[in-house]
Scaffold this motif. Structure first.
Motif, PDB file in Angstrom:
ATOM      1  N   LEU A   1       0.839  -1.197   0.000  1.00 20.01           N
ATOM      2  CA  LEU A   1       0.000   0.000   0.000  1.00 20.01           C
ATOM      3  C   LEU A   1       0.873   1.246   0.000  1.00 20.01           C
ATOM      4  O   LEU A   1       1.971   1.251   0.579  1.00 20.01           O
ATOM      5  CB  LEU A   1      -0.925   0.016   1.222  1.00 20.01           C
ATOM      6  N   SER A   2       0.351   2.287  -0.652  1.00 21.01           N
ATOM      7  CA  SER A   2       1.063   3.571  -0.682  1.00 21.01           C
ATOM      8  C   SER A   2       0.266   4.683  -0.004  1.00 21.01           C
ATOM      9  O   SER A   2       0.725   5.825   0.030  1.00 21.01           O
ATOM     10  CB  SER A   2       1.365   3.982  -2.125  1.00 21.01           C
ATOM     11  N   SER A   3      -0.908   4.370   0.515  1.00 27.68           N
ATOM     12  CA  SER A   3      -1.738   5.387   1.187  1.00 27.68           C
ATOM     13  C   SER A   3      -2.607   4.705   2.237  1.00 27.68           C
ATOM     14  O   SER A   3      -2.872   3.495   2.165  1.00 27.68           O
ATOM     15  CB  SER A   3      -2.626   6.133   0.184  1.00 27.68           C
ATOM     16  N   LEU A   4      -3.045   5.516   3.166  1.00 28.38           N
ATOM     17  CA  LEU A   4      -3.903   5.031   4.256  1.00 28.38           C
ATOM     18  C   LEU A   4      -4.926   6.116   4.558  1.00 28.38           C
ATOM     19  O   LEU A   4      -4.570   7.293   4.710  1.00 28.38           O
ATOM     20  CB  LEU A   4      -3.072   4.716   5.494  1.00 28.38           C
ATOM     21  N   GLY A   5      -6.198   5.739   4.616  1.00 28.42           N
ATOM     22  CA  GLY A   5      -7.272   6.706   4.848  1.00 28.42           C
ATOM     23  C   GLY A   5      -8.030   6.438   6.135  1.00 28.42           C
ATOM     24  O   GLY A   5      -7.822   5.417   6.808  1.00 28.42           O
ATOM     25  N   ILE A   6      -8.926   7.373   6.454  1.00 26.88           N
ATOM     26  CA  ILE A   6      -9.718   7.245   7.684  1.00 26.88           C
ATOM     27  C   ILE A   6     -10.913   6.333   7.465  1.00 26.88           C
ATOM     28  O   ILE A   6     -11.467   5.769   8.409  1.00 26.88           O
ATOM     29  CB  ILE A   6     -10.179   8.639   8.156  1.00 26.88           C
ATOM     30  N   SER A   7     -11.348   6.189   6.205  1.00 24.01           N
ATOM     31  CA  SER A   7     -12.551   5.394   5.931  1.00 24.01           C
ATOM     32  C   SER A   7     -12.379   3.932   6.291  1.00 24.01           C
ATOM     33  O   SER A   7     -13.372   3.213   6.453  1.00 24.01           O
ATOM     34  CB  SER A   7     -12.909   5.517   4.443  1.00 24.01           C
ATOM     35  N   ASN A   8     -11.148   3.452   6.413  1.00 12.90           N
ATOM     36  CA  ASN A   8     -10.938   2.054   6.775  1.00 12.90           C
ATOM     37  C   ASN A   8     -11.281   1.758   8.226  1.00 12.90           C
ATOM     38  O   ASN A   8     -11.365   0.582   8.609  1.00 12.90           O
ATOM     39  CB  ASN A   8      -9.473   1.662   6.526  1.00 12.90           C
ATOM     40  N   PHE A   9     -11.485   2.805   9.019  1.00 10.35           N
ATOM     41  CA  PHE A   9     -11.694   2.605  10.453  1.00 10.35           C
ATOM     42  C   PHE A   9     -13.102   2.980  10.892  1.00 10.35           C
ATOM     43  O   PHE A   9     -13.338   3.242  12.072  1.00 10.35           O
ATOM     44  CB  PHE A   9     -10.646   3.415  11.227  1.00 10.35           C
ATOM     45  N   PHE A  10     -14.034   3.032   9.932  1.00 16.03           N
ATOM     46  CA  PHE A  10     -15.444   3.186  10.290  1.00 16.03           C
ATOM     47  C   PHE A  10     -15.973   1.926  10.989  1.00 16.03           C
ATOM     48  O   PHE A  10     -16.934   2.001  11.742  1.00 16.03           O
ATOM     49  CB  PHE A  10     -16.281   3.457   9.038  1.00 16.03           C
ATOM     50  N   PHE A  11     -15.386   0.814  10.701  1.00 11.90           N
ATOM     51  CA  PHE A  11     -15.896  -0.462  11.174  1.00 11.90           C
ATOM     52  C   PHE A  11     -14.999  -0.986  12.291  1.00 11.90           C
ATOM     53  O   PHE A  11     -13.803  -0.687  12.360  1.00 11.90           O
ATOM     54  CB  PHE A  11     -15.936  -1.478  10.018  1.00 11.90           C
ATOM     55  N   ASN A  12     -15.602  -1.783  13.144  1.00 15.42           N
ATOM     56  CA  ASN A  12     -14.850  -2.365  14.253  1.00 15.42           C
ATOM     57  C   ASN A  12     -13.909  -3.449  13.744  1.00 15.42           C
ATOM     58  O   ASN A  12     -14.229  -4.206  12.825  1.00 15.42           O
ATOM     59  CB  ASN A  12     -15.811  -2.954  15.284  1.00 15.42           C
ATOM     60  N   GLY A  13     -12.758  -3.500  14.358  1.00 23.03           N
ATOM     61  CA  GLY A  13     -11.768  -4.517  14.010  1.00 23.03           C
ATOM     62  C   GLY A  13     -10.958  -4.911  15.232  1.00 23.03           C
ATOM     63  O   GLY A  13     -11.190  -4.427  16.343  1.00 23.03           O
ATOM     64  N   TYR A  14     -10.005  -5.751  15.015  1.00 26.43           N
ATOM     65  CA  TYR A  14      -9.192  -6.234  16.126  1.00 26.43           C
ATOM     66  C   TYR A  14      -7.839  -6.669  15.557  1.00 26.43           C
ATOM     67  O   TYR A  14      -7.670  -6.902  14.347  1.00 26.43           O
ATOM     68  CB  TYR A  14      -9.870  -7.401  16.845  1.00 26.43           C
ATOM     69  N   PHE A  15      -6.869  -6.777  16.458  1.00 28.65           N
ATOM     70  CA  PHE A  15      -5.530  -7.209  16.091  1.00 28.65           C
ATOM     71  C   PHE A  15      -5.441  -8.728  16.240  1.00 28.65           C
ATOM     72  O   PHE A  15      -5.676  -9.282  17.327  1.00 28.65           O
ATOM     73  CB  PHE A  15      -4.483  -6.529  16.973  1.00 28.65           C
ATOM     74  N   VAL A  16      -5.095  -9.366  15.132  1.00 28.40           N
ATOM     75  CA  VAL A  16      -4.867 -10.810  15.182  1.00 28.40           C
ATOM     76  C   VAL A  16      -3.553 -11.091  15.900  1.00 28.40           C
ATOM     77  O   VAL A  16      -3.455 -11.995  16.752  1.00 28.40           O
ATOM     78  CB  VAL A  16      -4.866 -11.399  13.763  1.00 28.40           C
TER      79      VAL A  16
END
Length: 303
Positions: free
Chosen positions: A112-127
């Motif tokens: 990846l060459s970019s990171l946005g805020i839209s990826n964190f609208f949803f709940n997630g967790y660290f594997v």
């Protein structure tokens, strides 16, 4: 013999006197009853009129100082609309941060060459310490060597503050379009309280973006593609859109603060209620003359 006609003549005179007295008495009673009914009707009418006047006075006092025409500010509303569109676009874009040289990859193994805020609208967790998993619209996504717990909390805080600033700007847009006459809403709109709050929130977001960029740079330096490769982190298009949204909110605030408003009318002395209260007291304390105390006219003289 001579006194007999005198007695016979005196009897009809006494009868006529009693009849005239009874007629006068009945007339006086009817007049007194009419006067009592008139006075009661006048009191009830005066009471209802005074209640109507007092209701009108209360409504006038409640709305005293309010503008008759809604104070709409279409220029400020347009600036707020641009700010709303800007923040929504920044949230939807996936280019809040751009970087080179790191080993940040998605679930397909592509760098990846970019990171946005839209990826964190949803709940997630660290594997694990380097793998972050989240679900969006029923699909499973992974990020490898991109995040840690500290960077994730900062990015979620940026997302929350951006959404809150969008809500504040939306309410300011509605107030500028409607132009409410209520005192509190009018003061909020005239002083640009909501737009100023949105500006402070967006400035805080920009500062936190700088903090997130530093954390992302540290994380990418820890996970390089190759030993000795160069890592560069920069702000993406979403960051500059957020700055333009803050500028639009500043212009909307200036449009509300620098606008000339008509002065509110000075308070007038409220003397009418005192006069009405005095009238009510006079009507209440007015004595009703009973029929026994009514002065009757003497009967006409009959020889």
């Amino acid at each position: 013999m001579l006194n007999m006609p005198v007695e016979s003549g005196s009897r009809p005179s006494t009868q006529t006197e009693t009849e005239s007295q009874s007629q006068n008495h009945s007339q006086s009673e009817s007049q007194s009853s009419r006067s009592r009914s008139r006075s009661s009707r006048s009191r009830s009418g005066d009471g209802s009129r005074s209640r109507r006047r007092s209701g009108r006075r209360r409504r006038h006092r409640r709305h005293r100082g309010y503008p008759k025409i809604p104070e709409r500010n279409f220029v400020g509303a347009a600036c707020s609309m641009f700010a709303i569109v800007g923040t929504c676009t920044a949230l939807a874009k996936s280019e809040c941060f751009t970087f080179q040289g790191g080993s940040c990859r998605d679930g397909n193994g592509q760098y990846l060459s970019s990171l946005g805020i839209s990826n964190f609208f949803f709940n997630g967790y660290f594997v694990n310490s380097t793998t972050y998993e989240f679900h969006s619209f029923g699909m499973q996504h992974h990020l490898y060597n991109c995040l840690d717990a500290g960077l994730l909390s900062v990015l979620k805080s940026i997302l929350s503050l951006t959404v809150l600033s969008t809500l504040f700007t939306s309410v300011a847009f509605v107030l500028d379009i409607i132009g409410p006459k209520q005192k509190h809403l009018m003061l909020i709109r005239r002083n640009g309280v909501l737009n100023i709050s949105a500006v402070f929130l967006l400035v805080t977001v920009c500062g936190m973006c700088y903090w997130a960029a530093m954390l992302l740079s540290v994380n990418l330096h820890a996970h390089k593609r190759a030993q000795g490769s160069r890592v560069l982190v920069d702000f993406g298009i979403s960051y500059y859109i957020l700055i333009s949204a803050a500028v639009s909110n500043i212009v909307a605030t200036a449009c509300n603060l620098l606008r000339r408003y008509p002065p509110s009318p000075p308070p007038q002395p409220d003397t009418q209620p005192i006069l009405n209260d005095v009238d009510q007291l006079l009507l209440r304390d007015e004595p009703v003359v009973p029929p026994s105390h009514i002065v009757q006219e003497p009967p006409p003289y009959v020889p």
